[in-house]
Design a protein around this motif. Structure first.
Motif, PDB file in Angstrom:
ATOM      1  N   GLY A  25       0.834  -1.187   0.000  1.00 16.43           N
ATOM      2  CA  GLY A  25       0.000   0.000   0.000  1.00 16.43           C
ATOM      3  C   GLY A  25       0.866   1.233   0.000  1.00 16.43           C
ATOM      4  O   GLY A  25       2.088   1.168   0.145  1.00 16.43           O
ATOM      5  N   ALA A  26       0.218   2.366  -0.160  1.00 23.07           N
ATOM      6  CA  ALA A  26       0.927   3.639  -0.181  1.00 23.07           C
ATOM      7  C   ALA A  26       1.483   3.976   1.204  1.00 23.07           C
ATOM      8  O   ALA A  26       1.183   3.296   2.200  1.00 23.07           O
ATOM      9  N   PHE A  27       2.266   4.997   1.269  1.00 23.90           N
ATOM     10  CA  PHE A  27       2.873   5.475   2.504  1.00 23.90           C
ATOM     11  C   PHE A  27       1.795   5.815   3.534  1.00 23.90           C
ATOM     12  O   PHE A  27       0.851   6.549   3.250  1.00 23.90           O
ATOM     13  N   GLY A  28       1.918   5.228   4.734  1.00 22.51           N
ATOM     14  CA  GLY A  28       1.057   5.620   5.841  1.00 22.51           C
ATOM     15  C   GLY A  28      -0.347   5.052   5.841  1.00 22.51           C
ATOM     16  O   GLY A  28      -1.217   5.582   6.536  1.00 22.51           O
ATOM     17  N   VAL A  29      -0.594   3.949   5.095  1.00 27.23           N
ATOM     18  CA  VAL A  29      -1.961   3.411   5.046  1.00 27.23           C
ATOM     19  C   VAL A  29      -2.261   2.406   6.158  1.00 27.23           C
ATOM     20  O   VAL A  29      -3.398   1.975   6.300  1.00 27.23           O
ATOM     21  N   LEU A  84      -2.525 -24.870   8.215  1.00 23.52           N
ATOM     22  CA  LEU A  84      -2.073 -23.773   7.348  1.00 23.52           C
ATOM     23  C   LEU A  84      -1.530 -22.602   8.158  1.00 23.52           C
ATOM     24  O   LEU A  84      -2.185 -22.104   9.075  1.00 23.52           O
ATOM     25  N   VAL A  85      -0.327 -22.164   7.802  1.00 20.62           N
ATOM     26  CA  VAL A  85       0.273 -20.986   8.424  1.00 20.62           C
ATOM     27  C   VAL A  85       0.590 -19.965   7.343  1.00 20.62           C
ATOM     28  O   VAL A  85       0.925 -20.315   6.208  1.00 20.62           O
ATOM     29  N   MET A  86       0.460 -18.697   7.691  1.00 21.95           N
ATOM     30  CA  MET A  86       0.681 -17.608   6.755  1.00 21.95           C
ATOM     31  C   MET A  86       1.824 -16.727   7.267  1.00 21.95           C
ATOM     32  O   MET A  86       1.837 -16.323   8.432  1.00 21.95           O
ATOM     33  N   TYR A  87       2.778 -16.453   6.388  1.00 23.05           N
ATOM     34  CA  TYR A  87       3.864 -15.534   6.718  1.00 23.05           C
ATOM     35  C   TYR A  87       3.610 -14.212   5.999  1.00 23.05           C
ATOM     36  O   TYR A  87       3.402 -14.189   4.780  1.00 23.05           O
ATOM     37  N   LEU A  88       3.613 -13.138   6.765  1.00 20.12           N
ATOM     38  CA  LEU A  88       3.284 -11.819   6.229  1.00 20.12           C
ATOM     39  C   LEU A  88       4.534 -10.968   6.070  1.00 20.12           C
ATOM     40  O   LEU A  88       5.365 -10.892   6.978  1.00 20.12           O
ATOM     41  N   PHE A  89       4.627 -10.307   4.928  1.00 22.51           N
ATOM     42  CA  PHE A  89       5.715  -9.384   4.664  1.00 22.51           C
ATOM     43  C   PHE A  89       5.113  -8.031   4.277  1.00 22.51           C
ATOM     44  O   PHE A  89       4.499  -7.909   3.217  1.00 22.51           O
ATOM     45  N   GLY A  90       5.242  -7.063   5.162  1.00 19.42           N
ATOM     46  CA  GLY A  90       4.779  -5.715   4.870  1.00 19.42           C
ATOM     47  C   GLY A  90       5.871  -4.936   4.160  1.00 19.42           C
ATOM     48  O   GLY A  90       7.027  -4.948   4.577  1.00 19.42           O
ATOM     49  N   THR A  91       5.504  -4.259   3.073  1.00 19.94           N
ATOM     50  CA  THR A  91       6.492  -3.560   2.258  1.00 19.94           C
ATOM     51  C   THR A  91       6.479  -2.056   2.532  1.00 19.94           C
ATOM     52  O   THR A  91       5.452  -1.501   2.930  1.00 19.94           O
ATOM     53  N   PRO A  92       7.592  -1.377   2.293  1.00 12.03           N
ATOM     54  CA  PRO A  92       7.592   0.084   2.381  1.00 12.03           C
ATOM     55  C   PRO A  92       6.688   0.670   1.303  1.00 12.03           C
ATOM     56  O   PRO A  92       6.568   0.107   0.213  1.00 12.03           O
ATOM     57  N   GLY A  93       6.078   1.807   1.608  1.00  7.24           N
ATOM     58  CA  GLY A  93       5.145   2.387   0.649  1.00  7.24           C
ATOM     59  C   GLY A  93       5.736   3.415  -0.291  1.00  7.24           C
ATOM     60  O   GLY A  93       5.192   3.648  -1.370  1.00  7.24           O
TER      61      GLY A  93
END
Length: 202
Positions: A25-29, A84-93
């Motif tokens: 997502g965009a910066f700061g969402v 089921l396991v989910m690995y989350l990777f949050g990206t810079p916006g």
């Protein structure tokens, strides 16, 4: 869903499948907030304090209280079921970090795109990048306290989304609604796989 506390560091022996999901997502969402709210382990964060160097580079209109920004990624884990396991990777916006997306996207099942309707236009470039890369995604509208409410039809038109692209609302601070948004993404991608003709290239 398996009930997992923040102190549980190890996966149950019954887990048979792990999937990788990007939160973009965009910066700061609210990407860092969402990963932190759903992760059953202490999330890994790569946040740095914003300095004067970001003035004129990072658009802070409507984000006056924001003092830190992700510079590499956020990482968390969610056990969705006994198997089921989910690995989350949050990206810079910010655009200057977009080169990081290539590496993070490798092996990802799909992308949950967080959107702030108060700054809808900030999401256009993110969605365009996903379409160029061919990554399957679902859109989650993060409901901030002062967000205006729009119909799904209005949002789909404004964001130029295909009819099959899921749109859900969530509060990134709340675990249940954030996990529901992630489940919507997994179901969407699973449905795409089921609809692919036998023998078709992946």
């Amino acid at each position: 869903m398996v009930s997992v506390g923040s102190a549980d560091r190890y996966l149950p022996d019954t887990v048979q499948q792990a999937v990788k999901i990007l939160v973009m997502g965009a910066f700061g969402v609210g990407k860092t907030t969402l990963v932190g709210s759903v992760s059953e382990i202490e999330p890994l964060r790569t946040e740095e304090v914003m300095t004067e160097a970001s003035v004129g580079v990072d658009e802070l209109a409507g984000l006056e209280g924001k003092t830190t920004t992700t510079v590499a990624m956020d990482f968390g884990r969610v056990t969705l079921s006994s198997r089921l396991v989910m690995y989350l990777f949050g990206t810079p916006g910010q655009r200057r970090f977009w080169d990081l997306w290539e590496g993070l996207a490798e092996g990802a099942l799909g992308v949950l795109v967080l959107i702030d309707t108060r700054r809808l236009e900030d999401s256009f470039d993110v969605l365009e990048q996903l379409e160029v890369r061919g990554l399957p995604f679902a859109v989650a509208i993060n409901q901030f306290p002062d967000s205006e409410l729009y119909s799904e039809e209005e949002l789909r038109g404004a964001l130029d989304l295909l009819p099959e692209t899921p749109i859900v609302t969530c509060d990134a601070r709340q675990r249940t609604s954030s996990v529901d948004a992630l489940i919507t993404l997994v179901q969407h991608v699973s449905g795409m796989g089921a609809a692919r003709p036998a023998g078709a290239a992946s």
